[in-house]
Scaffold this active site. Structure first.
Site, PDB file in Angstrom:
ATOM      1  CG  HIS A 107      -1.734  -1.028   1.581  1.00  0.00           C
ATOM      2  ND1 HIS A 107      -1.318  -2.168   2.201  1.00  0.00           N
ATOM      3  CD2 HIS A 107      -3.063  -1.175   1.379  1.00  0.00           C
ATOM      4  CE1 HIS A 107      -2.349  -2.978   2.363  1.00  0.00           C
ATOM      5  NE2 HIS A 107      -3.421  -2.406   1.865  1.00  0.00           N
ATOM      6  CG  ASP A 110       1.863  -0.925   3.323  1.00  0.00           C
ATOM      7  OD1 ASP A 110       1.060  -0.575   4.193  1.00  0.00           O
ATOM      8  OD2 ASP A 110       1.598  -1.749   2.421  1.00  0.00           O
TER       9      ASP A 110
HETATM   10  C1  XUL Z   1      -7.480  -6.461   4.164  1.00  0.00           C
HETATM   11  C2  XUL Z   1      -6.701  -6.911   3.007  1.00  0.00           C
HETATM   12  C3  XUL Z   1      -5.844  -5.865   2.401  1.00  0.00           C
HETATM   13  C4  XUL Z   1      -5.774  -5.931   0.922  1.00  0.00           C
HETATM   14  C5  XUL Z   1      -5.008  -4.795   0.308  1.00  0.00           C
HETATM   15  O1  XUL Z   1      -8.229  -7.453   4.749  1.00  0.00           O
HETATM   16  O2  XUL Z   1      -6.735  -8.040   2.617  1.00  0.00           O
HETATM   17  O3  XUL Z   1      -4.590  -5.958   2.976  1.00  0.00           O
HETATM   18  O4  XUL Z   1      -5.211  -7.112   0.480  1.00  0.00           O
HETATM   19  O5  XUL Z   1      -5.495  -3.569   0.680  1.00  0.00           O
END
Ligand code: XUL
Ligand code: CO
Length: 445
Positions: A107, A110
């Protein structure tokens, strides 16, 4: 080229790549089943499995939970701000190298901290992205996907694209615009939309129709922007039924597929199926994979597992061989994952706080999927289930059944047939025998 700060992982310094030692090995830092270069069905294990490390769980998370502070003992714990972001990046690529994984995912938040303004936040990102790109060129580790974190900051309290506040919608659009630019810049093979806080807690304050319309408008804008800048990676949408909201809009594969089709988005998206999200939705992992597959929409996988005793998203590393086998069965039947991969959206337990646990966890997950691949390949090769299924539906290959399949039957012809054939003989579904067969293959392979 940025010099890797090897000393930050000095506990692991000098460690060579984790290698395959075979199933007899008792070395905890070796693969027992994952042999990257072994060819199965004309493709190497590495190319079948396309493993990816999730930055947020492995590099960013510190073990904080509802009841306590972070526990993770990490060499980068004494850093903060942009220094921390840089050190984590150095550590990340060292870890990818030791694990010998071909992909990673992140993300935006992150990899770099938010600044005081959107401008400053993007400047932080740019600094890290430049170093990341250098690392990627140097190491050949690729970006499976990136995504936007539109759930941590309090501005997203009511959602992002489905927020009741237009300013939040605009902010989210700016964030995803940057995300798609990032994907293009780093050559991300996919870009993921997970609905973060896109959902509702109570209908008493929610305009459901408007929120769904807004979400579709947002995704169409993303499609348009990717076209405008020439980003050709695959867009993925990740279903999840609940958490953080009571009702997440992308509830499960079926709901997400209906949404995509309703709003004309299905040509541009595939699904990123996550094991623990499937079980939270009351489905098996393989059900969600199968449903996405039969619609031609299986794009990628977030590889983890839930805890059947707990009702939330525990994101454990996948070790359940039944689940990995049946998942690989769907993936092989799909002809692979295309640009997708097996992304370990999984975290070590809060009590597994030592650095080595990150290695043990990934080795466990990679071995579990490698074993699943071997078994699934053999099951398909031997047509263990396919022949049973074909036989089970054989009445639709001839006579009245064929008329039904080919759309030639009507209620009139079927009534006529039913009147003439008063005795119906059903056959056993043989579920227990098939489960024993599956056990046999898992044990033998
Ligand atoms: C949340 C989840 C996230 C997504 C990316 O449950 O799975 O980490 O994979 O935003
Ligand atoms: Co996920």
């Amino acid at each position: 080229m940025v010099k890797p700060n090897m000393h930050f992982l000095n506990k692991l310094e000098g460690m060579s790549k984790i290698s395959y030692e075979g199933r007899q090995s008792r070395n905890p830092l070796a693969f027992k089943h994952y042999d990257a270069n072994e060819v199965i069905g004309g493709k190497t294990m590495k190319d079948h499995l396309r493993f990816s490390v999730a930055y947020w769980h492995t590099l960013t998370a510190d073990g904080t939970d509802m009841f306590g502070v972070g526990t993770m003992q990490r060499p980068w714990n004494s850093y903060s701000g942009m220094d921390l972001a840089k050190v984590r990046l150095d550590a990340a690529f060292q870890l990818f190298d030791i694990l010998d994984v071909p992909y990673f995912s992140f993300h935006d938040r992150d990899i770099a901290p938010e600044g005081d303004s959107l401008q400053e936040t993007n400047q932080h990102l740019d600094i890290i992205l430049k170093r990341m790109k250098e690392y990627m060129e140097h190491s050949h580790v690729k970006l499976l996907w990136n995504t936007a974190n539109m759930f941590t900051n309090p501005r997203f309290v009511h959602g992002a694209a489905t927020s009741c506040h237009a300013d939040v919608f605009a902010y989210a659009a700016a964030q995803v615009k940057k995300g798609i630019e990032t994907a293009k810049e780093l050559g991300a093979e996919n870009y993921v939309f997970w609905g973060g806080r896109e959902g509702y807690d109570t209908l008493l304050n929610t305009d459901l129709k408007r929120e769904l319309d807004h979400m579709a408008t947002f995704l169409h804008m993303a499609v348009d922007y990717a076209k405008e800048i020439g980003y050709t990676g695959q867009f993925l949408i990740e279903p999840k039924p609940k958490e953080p909201t009571t009702h997440q809009y992308d509830t499960d594969a079926a709901t997400t597929i209906a949404f995509l089709k309703q709003y004309g988005l299905d040509p541009y998206f595939k699904l990123n199926i996550e094991a623990n999200h499937a079980t939270l939705a009351g489905h098996t992992f393989e059900h969600e994979l199968r449903l996405a597959r039969i619609h031609g929409l299986l794009g990628s996988v977030d590889a983890n597992q839930g805890n059947t005793l707990l009702g939330w998203d525990t994101d454990e590393f996948p070790t359940d061989l039944y689940a990995t086998t049946l998942a690989m069965y769907e993936i092989l039947q799909n002809g692979g994952l295309g640009t997708g991969g097996l992304n370990f959206d999984a975290k070590v337990r809060r009590a597994s706080f030592e650095l080595e646990d990150l290695l043990y966890a990934h080795i466990a997950g990679m071995d579990a999927f490698a074993k699943g691949l071997r078994v699934a390949h053999r099951l398909i090769e031997d047509r263990v289930f396919e022949d049973v299924i074909k036989h089970r539906y054989r009445s639709f290959s001839e006579g009245i059944g064929r008329d039904i399949s080919e759309g030639k039957a009507t209620f009139h012809t079927l009534e006529e047939y039913a009147l003439k054939h008063p005795i119906i003989r059903n056959e056993s579904g043989r579920e227990e025998q098939l489960k024993a067969r599956l056990n046999q293959y898992i044990l033998e392979e």
